[in-house]
Enzyme design. Structure first.
Site, mmCIF file in Angstrom:
data_model
loop_
_atom_site.group_PDB
_atom_site.id
_atom_site.type_symbol
_atom_site.label_atom_id
_atom_site.label_comp_id
_atom_site.label_asym_id
_atom_site.label_seq_id
_atom_site.Cartn_x
_atom_site.Cartn_y
_atom_site.Cartn_z
ATOM 1 N N TYR A 28 12.073 -8.226 0.810
ATOM 2 C CA TYR A 28 11.670 -6.875 0.408
ATOM 3 C C TYR A 28 12.919 -6.092 -0.006
ATOM 4 O O TYR A 28 13.556 -5.406 0.793
ATOM 5 C CB TYR A 28 10.901 -6.163 1.532
ATOM 6 N N HIS A 84 6.992 -17.505 4.783
ATOM 7 C CA HIS A 84 6.411 -16.547 3.830
ATOM 8 C C HIS A 84 5.352 -17.152 2.912
ATOM 9 O O HIS A 84 4.282 -16.574 2.739
ATOM 10 C CB HIS A 84 7.538 -15.916 2.987
ATOM 11 N N SER A 111 -1.714 -6.430 2.123
ATOM 12 C CA SER A 111 -2.337 -5.529 1.134
ATOM 13 C C SER A 111 -3.756 -5.188 1.578
ATOM 14 O O SER A 111 -4.718 -5.326 0.808
ATOM 15 C CB SER A 111 -2.328 -6.129 -0.277
ATOM 16 N N PRO A 112 -3.933 -4.704 2.813
ATOM 17 C CA PRO A 112 -5.282 -4.486 3.339
ATOM 18 C C PRO A 112 -6.045 -3.393 2.595
ATOM 19 O O PRO A 112 -7.272 -3.338 2.663
ATOM 20 C CB PRO A 112 -5.035 -4.072 4.799
ATOM 21 N N LEU A 113 -5.309 -2.531 1.873
ATOM 22 C CA LEU A 113 -5.962 -1.442 1.127
ATOM 23 C C LEU A 113 -6.041 -1.778 -0.366
ATOM 24 O O LEU A 113 -6.391 -0.918 -1.168
ATOM 25 C CB LEU A 113 -5.190 -0.131 1.335
ATOM 26 N N SER A 151 -0.245 -0.491 -5.751
ATOM 27 C CA SER A 151 -0.654 0.256 -6.946
ATOM 28 C C SER A 151 -2.124 0.651 -6.927
ATOM 29 O O SER A 151 -2.543 1.504 -7.697
ATOM 30 C CB SER A 151 -0.340 -0.556 -8.207
HETATM 31 N N1 NAP Z 1 2.875 -12.094 3.226
HETATM 32 C C1 NAP Z 1 2.861 -11.704 1.981
HETATM 33 O O1 NAP Z 1 2.953 -12.519 1.033
HETATM 34 C C2 NAP Z 1 2.719 -10.240 1.677
HETATM 35 C C3 NAP Z 1 2.466 -9.804 0.371
HETATM 36 C C4 NAP Z 1 2.311 -8.424 0.161
HETATM 37 C C5 NAP Z 1 2.426 -7.537 1.223
HETATM 38 N N2 NAP Z 1 2.713 -8.007 2.484
HETATM 39 C C6 NAP Z 1 2.837 -7.083 3.642
HETATM 40 O O2 NAP Z 1 1.635 -6.355 3.766
HETATM 41 C C7 NAP Z 1 1.940 -4.966 3.804
HETATM 42 C C8 NAP Z 1 0.800 -4.153 3.229
HETATM 43 O O3 NAP Z 1 0.544 -4.508 1.892
HETATM 44 P P1 NAP Z 1 0.952 -3.559 0.660
HETATM 45 O O4 NAP Z 1 1.969 -2.576 1.107
HETATM 46 O O5 NAP Z 1 1.239 -4.480 -0.463
HETATM 47 O O6 NAP Z 1 -0.421 -2.870 0.267
HETATM 48 P P2 NAP Z 1 -1.467 -1.885 1.003
HETATM 49 O O7 NAP Z 1 -1.164 -1.781 2.435
HETATM 50 O O8 NAP Z 1 -2.814 -2.339 0.593
HETATM 51 O O9 NAP Z 1 -1.151 -0.530 0.254
HETATM 52 C C9 NAP Z 1 0.045 0.167 0.476
HETATM 53 C C10 NAP Z 1 -0.064 1.559 -0.054
HETATM 54 O O10 NAP Z 1 -1.169 2.185 0.564
HETATM 55 C C11 NAP Z 1 -0.929 3.549 0.662
HETATM 56 N N3 NAP Z 1 -1.602 3.997 1.891
HETATM 57 C C12 NAP Z 1 -1.425 3.494 3.146
HETATM 58 N N4 NAP Z 1 -2.218 4.119 4.034
HETATM 59 C C13 NAP Z 1 -2.907 5.051 3.330
HETATM 60 C C14 NAP Z 1 -3.871 6.029 3.690
HETATM 61 N N5 NAP Z 1 -4.281 6.137 4.956
HETATM 62 N N6 NAP Z 1 -4.351 6.836 2.712
HETATM 63 C C15 NAP Z 1 -3.929 6.698 1.425
HETATM 64 N N7 NAP Z 1 -3.021 5.788 1.028
HETATM 65 C C16 NAP Z 1 -2.513 4.973 1.972
HETATM 66 C C17 NAP Z 1 0.552 3.731 0.774
HETATM 67 O O11 NAP Z 1 0.898 4.855 0.016
HETATM 68 P P3 NAP Z 1 2.297 5.658 0.161
HETATM 69 O O12 NAP Z 1 3.310 4.721 -0.435
HETATM 70 O O13 NAP Z 1 2.039 6.861 -0.648
HETATM 71 O O14 NAP Z 1 2.548 5.888 1.599
HETATM 72 C C18 NAP Z 1 1.116 2.416 0.284
HETATM 73 O O15 NAP Z 1 1.951 2.513 -0.849
HETATM 74 C C19 NAP Z 1 3.237 -4.865 2.985
HETATM 75 O O16 NAP Z 1 3.887 -3.649 3.190
HETATM 76 C C20 NAP Z 1 3.967 -6.072 3.499
HETATM 77 O O17 NAP Z 1 4.537 -5.777 4.764
HETATM 78 C C21 NAP Z 1 2.845 -9.332 2.712
#
Ligand code: NAP
Length: 284
Positions: free
Chosen positions: A53, A128, A208-210, A214
Site C-alpha cells: 500500500y 496477499h 472492498s466490503p463497500l 471509487s
Molecule cells: N487483500 C486484497 O487483495 C485487498 C484488495 C483491496 C483492498 N484490501 C483491503 O480491504 C480494505 C477495504 O477495501 P477498500 O478500501 O478497497 O474499499 P471499501 O472499504 O469498499 O471502500 C473504501 C472507501 O469507503 C469509504 N467509506 C468507508 N466507510 C464509509 C461510510 N461509513 N460511509 C461512506 N463512505 C465510507 C471511504 O471513504 P473516505 O476515503 O472518504 O473515508 C473509503 O475510501 C482496504 O483498505 C485494504 O485494507 C485488500
C-alpha cells in the site's frame, strides 16, 4: 464494541482498512493519523495493511509505517490492537500491481514489515495473492516457516479459492486463521469461500466490503435495496452494508477502508445495527 475471533484473539467486529490512506488519492498524513485515531477511539482493534500500500517505488510500506506512527502517537492503550499485514504484492511505481510469492521474497518482505511495524512478531501475516509462477504450496510453506520461526503470530491468506484454503490449512497444520477475499453487494462470488470459512471456523475478512474506494461513496446509488433499508433506519447505506456483512456469518469481519474520521466513525456503528430477517432477505 462487539468482538469476533481471529485465531485465539478477539478483535472488533469491524476493522479498519488502511489502503485509501496510502495509494493514489491518499490524504495528507495529518488527516490519515486523525482517521486511525478516530478508529481507535471508536473501539476498533483490527487494522488491515500491506507492504504494497504505497505509490512510489521508493516508499514501499508507506501504510505500515503510517500505522506504526499512528499507534505510537495515540494517547490511549494500543496493546489490544491487532495489525494484519500482507506480503506477495509489489508496486513498481508506474501504478501497476505485480506479484512475487517466491519463498525467498516472502521471507525478505516479512523482515522488512517487522522493521516498519516496529514489532518482534507480526500479529497476522497474510499471503496477499497467489502467484501463478510459484507453486502455491511453496508460498504457503514459506509463510509456515515464518510462523514456526516466531516471526509472525498468526497466518492468513488472501484472494484464495476453496481448494487453496484447504491446501493452506493442510500445509499450515490446521493453523490457518483468516481468509481475506473480495466481497460486497456488487461482488458476491466469494460466497463459497465465506461458507467454507464458516464451516471451518476461520475468520473471513471481506475486502472492498463497500464496493471499493471509487464506488463506496455511491453505494446507495448502485444498490437500491441497501438505500431503501438505510432510509427506513435513518442510517447510511454503508452502515447497512457492514451490518449485512456481519449478519452473513459469525466469522465475517469486514475491513472498510477510510481516509476520513467521519467515515470510519460511521462504519464502526454498524455493530449496533440489528437487521431483521426481512431486511436480510431484501438485501440478499
Ligand atoms: N487483500 C486484497 O487483495 C485487498 C484488495 C483491496 C483492498 N484490501 C483491503 O480491504 C480494505 C477495504 O477495501 P477498500 O478500501 O478497497 O474499499 P471499501 O472499504 O469498499 O471502500 C473504501 C472507501 O469507503 C469509504 N467509506 C468507508 N466507510 C464509509 C461510510 N461509513 N460511509 C461512506 N463512505 C465510507 C471511504 O471513504 P473516505 O476515503 O472518504 O473515508 C473509503 O475510501 C482496504 O483498505 C485494504 O485494507 C485488500
Amino acid at each position: 464494541m462487539q468482538t469476533r475471533r481471529i485465531g485465539d484473539v478477539q478483535v472488533s467486529a469491524i476493522g479498519l482498512g488502511g489502503m485509501p490512506m496510502s495509494i493514489e488519492g491518499r490524504p495528507d498524513e495529518d488527516r490519515s493519523i486523525r482517521t486511525i485515531h478516530a478508529a481507535l477511539d471508536a473501539g476498533i482493534t483490527l487494522i488491515d495493511t500491506a507492504d504494497a500500500y504505497h505509490i512510489g517505488a521508493d516508499e514501499v510500506g508507506h501504510n505500515e509505517s503510517l500505522i506504526a506512527r499512528a499507534l505510537s502517537s495515540y494517547g490511549g492503550d494500543t496493546s489490544g490492537v491487532l495489525v494484519a499485514t500482507k506480503g506477495g504484492h509489489l508496486r513498481p511505481g508506474d501504478g501497476s500491481w505485480t506479484l512475487d510469492s517466491s519463498p525467498d521474497y516472502l521471507k525478505q518482505a516479512c523482515e522488512a514489515s517487522l522493521k516498519r511495524l516496529g514489532v518482534e512478531a507480526i500479529d497476522l501475516y497474510q499471503h496477499h495473492r497467489p502467484d501463478p509462477r510459484v507453486p502455491y504450496a511453496d508460498s504457503i510453506g514459506a509463510v509456515r516457516d515464518l510462523l514456526d520461526a516466531g516471526k509472525v503470530r498468526m497466518v492468513g491468506i488472501s484472494n484464495a479459492n476453496p481448494d487453496q484454503i484447504r491446501q493452506a490449512q493442510e500445509i499450515l497444520g490446521g493453523r490457518l486463521v483468516a481468509v481475506q477475499n473480495q466481497f460486497s453487494p456488487a461482488f458476491r462470488s466469494s460466497e463459497p469461500e465465506l461458507e467454507l470459512c464458516t464451516e471451518l471456523g476461520i475468520a473471513f475478512l471481506p475486502w472492498s466490503p463497500l464496493g471499493g474506494i471509487s464506488r463506496a461513496a455511491e453505494l446507495g446509488g448502485h444498490a437500491a435495496a441497501f438505500a431503501a433499508v438505510a432510509e427506513r433506519y435513518g442510517v447510511s447505506p454503508q452502515r447497512v452494508c457492514l451490518a449485512w456483512h456481519l449478519a452473513k456469518s459469525p466469522v465475517s469481519i469486514p475491513i472498510p477502508g477510510a481516509s476520513r474520521p467521519e467515515t470510519i466513525q460511521d462504519s464502526a456503528r454498524a455493530v449496533s445495527l440489528q437487521l431483521t430477517a426481512d431486511d436480510l432477505a431484501e438485501l440478499n
